[in-house]
Scaffold this motif. Structure first.
Motif, mmCIF file in Angstrom:
data_model
loop_
_atom_site.group_PDB
_atom_site.id
_atom_site.type_symbol
_atom_site.label_atom_id
_atom_site.label_comp_id
_atom_site.label_asym_id
_atom_site.label_seq_id
_atom_site.Cartn_x
_atom_site.Cartn_y
_atom_site.Cartn_z
ATOM 1 N N THR A 72 8.367 -22.535 -19.210
ATOM 2 C CA THR A 72 7.420 -21.841 -18.336
ATOM 3 C C THR A 72 7.265 -20.392 -18.787
ATOM 4 O O THR A 72 8.257 -19.659 -18.869
ATOM 5 C CB THR A 72 7.905 -21.880 -16.877
ATOM 6 O OG1 THR A 72 8.073 -23.243 -16.480
ATOM 7 C CG2 THR A 72 6.898 -21.208 -15.950
ATOM 8 N N TRP A 86 -0.803 -25.225 -22.772
ATOM 9 C CA TRP A 86 -0.839 -25.526 -21.329
ATOM 10 C C TRP A 86 -1.852 -26.633 -21.038
ATOM 11 O O TRP A 86 -1.583 -27.547 -20.260
ATOM 12 C CB TRP A 86 -1.180 -24.243 -20.569
ATOM 13 C CG TRP A 86 -1.539 -24.449 -19.133
ATOM 14 C CD1 TRP A 86 -0.710 -24.815 -18.115
ATOM 15 C CD2 TRP A 86 -2.847 -24.310 -18.556
ATOM 16 N NE1 TRP A 86 -1.415 -24.914 -16.932
ATOM 17 C CE2 TRP A 86 -2.725 -24.604 -17.178
ATOM 18 C CE3 TRP A 86 -4.096 -23.966 -19.056
ATOM 19 C CZ2 TRP A 86 -3.813 -24.563 -16.305
ATOM 20 C CZ3 TRP A 86 -5.175 -23.915 -18.198
ATOM 21 C CH2 TRP A 86 -5.033 -24.217 -16.839
ATOM 22 N N GLN A 110 -0.578 -29.896 -21.714
ATOM 23 C CA GLN A 110 0.530 -30.229 -20.800
ATOM 24 C C GLN A 110 1.899 -30.171 -21.481
ATOM 25 O O GLN A 110 2.823 -30.892 -21.109
ATOM 26 C CB GLN A 110 0.310 -31.606 -20.175
ATOM 27 C CG GLN A 110 -0.972 -31.689 -19.354
ATOM 28 C CD GLN A 110 -1.148 -33.027 -18.670
ATOM 29 O OE1 GLN A 110 -0.458 -33.994 -18.967
ATOM 30 N NE2 GLN A 110 -2.071 -33.084 -17.711
ATOM 31 N N LEU A 127 4.090 -24.756 -19.098
ATOM 32 C CA LEU A 127 3.433 -24.133 -17.956
ATOM 33 C C LEU A 127 3.260 -22.655 -18.262
ATOM 34 O O LEU A 127 4.111 -22.049 -18.933
ATOM 35 C CB LEU A 127 4.262 -24.302 -16.685
ATOM 36 C CG LEU A 127 4.367 -25.713 -16.097
ATOM 37 C CD1 LEU A 127 5.315 -25.697 -14.894
ATOM 38 C CD2 LEU A 127 3.007 -26.250 -15.696
#
Length: 360
Positions: free
Chosen positions: A267, A293, A296, A299
């Motif tokens: 992330t 991002w 996928q 994040l």
């Protein structure tokens, strides 16, 4: 007397060089502390110049420390050092006796001193510098060509600060350094006592407002109308968590902190404290992360203290599609010393942090 003077010069010179270097590692940190002093002293008109003051003060401490060590123009530098330590002693005395400022920032964020320790440190230095000042004529230069050393010290003291302002501090002494777990730093230290609060309920009846606690609440009188609830500090704890204001909310005010800190994929937090003052040159690198991002793989969240409207305009200007959340500006400035800063988290553990000039 010469031996004593030499010893005092070493102590004073080394202390000032050390103090200047440790603050030059993070000139923004000192500028934030200066803004705090300006606010308390009602000198807020000086706040826009706090970073310039910080850079110059750090440089002067290093330069003056070198001058004392090598005996360079002691008539001038002993006088300037005396003025500086008198000024420092006033500030630390104010911090101690007013109680409005917890720390003076004399050794930056790397070495924390209490107001009492800082004040007596400055008093001791004042005595030492007074001795050097009165006997300044007895301190000759250590060698010829000292001017070259002073020039080198001057260039170095400004160059090191220019570098960390473009990048990040060499040594991160803040709670958000690489390797730290944000959730763990949000907890109180073991054995610490937290602040104790009491819920206060404000009710109104016949045009008069009154405060109640759970102990004296008029349970049997339904004519009281609720106005508000507030928390009152009734017992101060003996410690605070290292991180206490890391709260991420979306544009609707929903708290997203736990979801972000517990995410099972890498992330990234793109910290932009003020979108209007964000640096340039990072667009392509952030868009590369944005593509990951979209695929996928990661994040990524933008984090800003700016308003919703300002953030949306910023996203459109730079073509940013990933979501933004909002957080307190002080927390963002503490987490990332450049604007913007990119931070990589792995389940709340900080794995990397980069200035916008160094995004990989």
């Amino acid at each position: 007397m010469r031996i004593i003077l030499s010893l005092l010069r070493i102590i004073v010179g080394v202390l000032f060089i050390f103090s200047g270097l440790i603050k030059a590692n993070d000139p923004l940190g000192l500028s934030y502390k200066m803004e705090e002093f300006f606010e308390v002293l009602h000198l807020t008109f000086l706040s826009p110049y706090s970073l310039a003051f910080s850079i110059c003060m750090n440089a002067f401490e290093i330069i003056a420390g070198v001058a004392v060590l090598i005996g360079y123009r002691m008539r001038i530098f002993s006088f300037l050092l005396l003025l500086l330590i008198i000024f420092f002693t006033f500030l630390t005395a104010f911090a101690l006796f007013s109680g409005t400022i917890r720390e003076c920032g004399c050794f930056g964020d790397c070495i924390k001193l209490t107001p009492v320790e800082t004040f007596w440190k400055d008093v001791a230095l004042l005595v030492l510098i007074l001795v050097i000042f009165f006997y300044r004529k007895q301190i000759p230069p250590l060698f010829k060509g000292a001017g070259i050393v002073m020039l080198a010290a001057t260039v170095f003291s400004f160059a090191i600060q220019w570098y960390v302002l473009r990048h990040l501090p060499f040594i991160d002494c803040l709670p958000y350094k690489v390797g730290n777990s944000i959730p763990e730093k949000m907890k109180l230290p073991p054995g610490a006592k937290p602040d104790v609060y009491e819920m206060i309920f404000v009710y109104e009846k016949d045009g008069q407002k009154k405060e109640f606690t759970e102990k004296n609440y008029p349970w049997e009188d339904s004519t009281w109308k609720f106005v508000e609830r507030k928390d009152k500090l009734i017992q101060k704890g003996n410690a605070e968590p290292a991180i206490k204001d890391f709260i991420l909310t979306d544009f609707d005010g929903a708290n997203q902190t736990e979801a972000i800190l517990t995410a099972e994929v890498p992330t990234y937090l793109f910290l932009v404290q003020n979108v209007a003052k964000a640096g340039k040159g990072w667009d392509e690198k952030i868009k590369a992360l944005q593509q990951q991002w979209k695929d996928q793989k990661i994040l990524i969240y933008g984090v800003s203290a700016s308003t919703k409207e300002e953030i949306i305009a910023f996203q459109k200007e730079h073509g940013l599609e990933f979501p933004f959340v909002q957080m307190d500006g002080v927390a963002i400035k503490t987490a990332g010393r450049s604007n913007p800063t990119l931070m990589l988290l792995d389940r709340g553990v900080i794995k990397g942090k980069w200035s916008y000039n160094d995004i990989p």
